[in-house]
Structures are given as C-alpha cells and as structure tokens.
Design a protein around this motif. Structure first.
Motif, mmCIF file in Angstrom:
data_model
loop_
_atom_site.group_PDB
_atom_site.id
_atom_site.type_symbol
_atom_site.label_atom_id
_atom_site.label_comp_id
_atom_site.label_asym_id
_atom_site.label_seq_id
_atom_site.Cartn_x
_atom_site.Cartn_y
_atom_site.Cartn_z
ATOM 1 N N MET A 1 39.147 42.342 44.262
ATOM 2 C CA MET A 1 38.041 42.795 45.111
ATOM 3 C C MET A 1 36.721 42.714 44.364
ATOM 4 O O MET A 1 35.701 42.267 44.916
ATOM 5 C CB MET A 1 38.299 44.224 45.604
ATOM 6 C CG MET A 1 39.300 44.320 46.731
ATOM 7 S SD MET A 1 39.312 45.959 47.525
ATOM 8 C CE MET A 1 40.116 46.952 46.257
ATOM 9 N N LEU A 2 36.696 43.168 43.119
ATOM 10 C CA LEU A 2 35.461 43.146 42.340
ATOM 11 C C LEU A 2 34.994 41.725 42.051
ATOM 12 O O LEU A 2 33.800 41.497 41.824
ATOM 13 C CB LEU A 2 35.662 43.919 41.028
ATOM 14 C CG LEU A 2 35.883 45.424 41.174
ATOM 15 C CD1 LEU A 2 36.202 46.044 39.818
ATOM 16 C CD2 LEU A 2 34.664 46.101 41.780
ATOM 17 N N CYS A 3 35.922 40.777 42.078
ATOM 18 C CA CYS A 3 35.568 39.370 41.874
ATOM 19 C C CYS A 3 35.117 38.686 43.156
ATOM 20 O O CYS A 3 34.750 37.504 43.138
ATOM 21 C CB CYS A 3 36.759 38.603 41.305
ATOM 22 S SG CYS A 3 37.156 38.981 39.590
ATOM 23 N N GLY A 4 35.174 39.400 44.279
ATOM 24 C CA GLY A 4 34.813 38.784 45.545
ATOM 25 C C GLY A 4 35.894 37.902 46.116
ATOM 26 O O GLY A 4 35.626 37.074 47.002
ATOM 27 N N LEU A 5 37.130 38.051 45.647
ATOM 28 C CA LEU A 5 38.246 37.240 46.134
ATOM 29 C C LEU A 5 39.010 37.924 47.264
ATOM 30 O O LEU A 5 39.714 37.261 48.023
ATOM 31 C CB LEU A 5 39.209 36.933 44.979
ATOM 32 C CG LEU A 5 38.604 36.159 43.814
ATOM 33 C CD1 LEU A 5 39.614 36.045 42.662
ATOM 34 C CD2 LEU A 5 38.159 34.771 44.265
#
Length: 331
Positions: free
Chosen positions: A62-66
């Motif tokens: 989530m923090l990686c935008g995936l």
C-alpha cells in the motif's frame, strides 16, 4: 489531500516523509491491515516485524502505491498513496520478498533496464551504473548472468537497481531472507549508508538480530500495530515484568507448570533454558516470587536451577507481544 505535516511532527522536528493514519486493507471479509498508524522520518531505519500473515507485505505494498487502501490515508514523499500512486512509485525504491531481477539477463543489462524504468537522466547514467556495480561488489562480474550469482550479490544488485534514481524512501520486504549471515551484514551496512544520506527506510525482517540494527521497530500482528519503539525501549518496557532464566529437567512440563503459577506472566523455552516473565504482586516483588519457582517446580516433580534475572532480547518481546492477544482472548 496533502500530508498533515504540522500535526504529525513535534514542534521543531522535521515532518515525517512516510506517514500512515488509519491505513486499512480488506480483502472481502478479511482485514489484512487494520487502522495502522506509522510515521518514518528522513534518515530513519524502521524495522517491520511480525509473524507470517501479520500484514507486513500488504502494508508495504500500500505504501508503495501497488495496492489501494480500503480506508485510511498514507503519504510517501509528500504524495497520497491512494490518489497519486504513480508519483509515489517514482519517488521510492522497492525490493519485494521475491527476487525481483531478471535471471537470464546480465548484471549490466538488469541495471540498464531499471535505469530506463526509473528514467535516470542520460547525463548521470554511467556514474549511477558504476556506483551500483561497486556497491553490489560485482566489479568484474558485470556481464555475468544474474542466475549465476550467489545470493548476497544478487540481493545487493537488486538494491542497486532500486536506488538508481536516488529515491528519498526505500521499502525493503524481507530483503535478506535466505541469505548467508555475512552477506546479510554487508547488506545492512548498505542500508545504514543510505540512511546516513537522509534516505528513510522501512524494512521487514524475520531475523531478530537484524531488528537490532534499526532505529525503531514496528511490530504488527493480525493486521494491527502492537507496538512501536526503539529496540532498547521495547526490551525494557514492552514486557510488563522482570525476565528470569532457569534450567529445568523437563522443559515442556515446566512451561505448563510455570504458566499456571500466580505472578508469572509467561514462560517459554529458549534453547536449553526457560525464560520466565514475572510481575510484582502486592507484597511480593518479582525477585522474591522468582526465587520460589524452583520449589514450585519441585512440587510438580521437576528439578530446576535457581533463576537469574536477565536482559530481555527482542525475541522475548516478539514472543510476548504476539502471544498476548491470544492469551487475552482465551481468558
């Protein structure tokens, strides 16, 4: 929505470069990450630990935008992970659990491929490639196929690919899993090298000795953040009692007997010894209660040595905090 920097940081402190508030991810009826709050400052190394299935990889993705959060918010390098994942991915370096390089390409070809993905300017490309090759320790092996490299070299090369664009944030998901101890130590030297240059690092690991290398540790269990703190603070405060070590003739039976003893918060087998967590009770300090444990075991037919107070390890903290919710539900 912009990151609430002023609210997230104390007066005079730098705002966090990674900030999550109420971050939640559901898959149908299953909640993988449940209202997680976390912040990471520039130059800080935060260890992310927890049992398998606790939600570490889901949080990192989530923090990686995936992965799109189901609810809550998170900002990385000033970008909203839910609203602007493309910008998030352009400003981070990411290593997944699974080896992420192309095994049938050479080291140099992998580096050039990732440099193209990250749009590394041509003017600095050669310098960045040289840095990554030297950092990975593969000078003279640049044209070898990646599948022929030892695990430590492959992981350092993967890290080199992840930082070619000089990201301000690194997300590393169990980067040293299956790597020999010496290579793991070299990898952590690189992590601290980047942190010294101001890069924020969130790294998940199953190795408790690696967690000792972090500035802070975030322990997640069943999707919920159990505790956050420095390794020293967690050892001293998270257990809620005094830890003692003793030897016993029958470890399994001794654990069951001790867990049923008033004032004993927990007992666990560590190698050929027992670690027993004891709390102060009204009129009976922990040391006095611990002194009576051999007699308690002897009454159950189990010979035991005199206990000695010991400094808790991060493994003690991990076992205690992960087991505590299950014990509370059972009570």
């Amino acid at each position: 929505m912009t990151a609430p920097e002023a609210e997230a940081a104390p007066a005079g402190a730098a705002p966090p470069i990674v900030l999550a508030r109420g971050l939640t991810k559901r898959f149908g009826k299953f909640t993988a990450v449940d209202a997680l709050d976390l912040s990471i400052a520039k130059g800080e190394v935060v260890g992310f630990i927890g049992p398998n299935g606790a939600g570490k990889s889901t949080t990192i993705r989530m923090l990686c935008g995936l992965l799109t959060p189901s609810s809550g918010n998170a900002w990385v390098a000033g970008f909203d992970v839910g609203r602007d994942p493309e910008s998030v991915r352009a400003h981070i370096g990411y290593m997944s659990q699974k080896f992420s390089l192309y095994a049938d390409l050479t080291c140099r070809e992998n580096l050039r491929f990732f440099a193209g993905i990250y749009r590394v300017p041509r003017a600095v490309l050669d310098e960045r490639l040289r840095f990554a090759i030297e950092m990975a320790g593969i000078v003279g092996r640049e044209d070898m196929l990646v599948r022929t490299l030892a695990g430590g070299w492959r992981q350092r090369l993967a890290l080199g690919c992840a930082i070619l664009h000089r990201p301000p944030v690194l997300f590393l998901d169990e980067p040293t899993s299956g790597v020999e101890p010496q290579a793991r130590r070299q990898f952590w030297n690189l992590i601290h090298r980047f942190a010294a240059d101001g890069v924020a690092v969130l790294v998940s690991t199953h190795y408790m000795d690696e967690a000792e290398y972090c500035n802070r540790i975030a322990l997640i269990d069943a999707g919920r953040l159990a505790t956050v703190g420095s390794p020293g603070a967690l050892r001293e405060k998270a257990l809620g009692g005094t830890l003692f070590e003793l030897a016993a003739a029958s470890l399994g039976e001794a654990v069951q007997t001790l867990r049923a003893t008033p004032g004993v918060l927990d007992a666990a087998i560590f190698g050929d010894k027992l670690h027993v967590l004891v709390c102060d009770t009204p009129g009976v300090p922990a040391a006095a209660l611990a002194a009576g444990l051999p007699a308690r075991l002897a009454a159950a037919g189990i010979a035991a040595s005199a206990p000695r107070a010991i400094r808790p390890s991060l493994e003690d903290v991990f076992v205690r905090l992960v087991e505590r919710p299950a014990q509370q539900e059972a009570s």
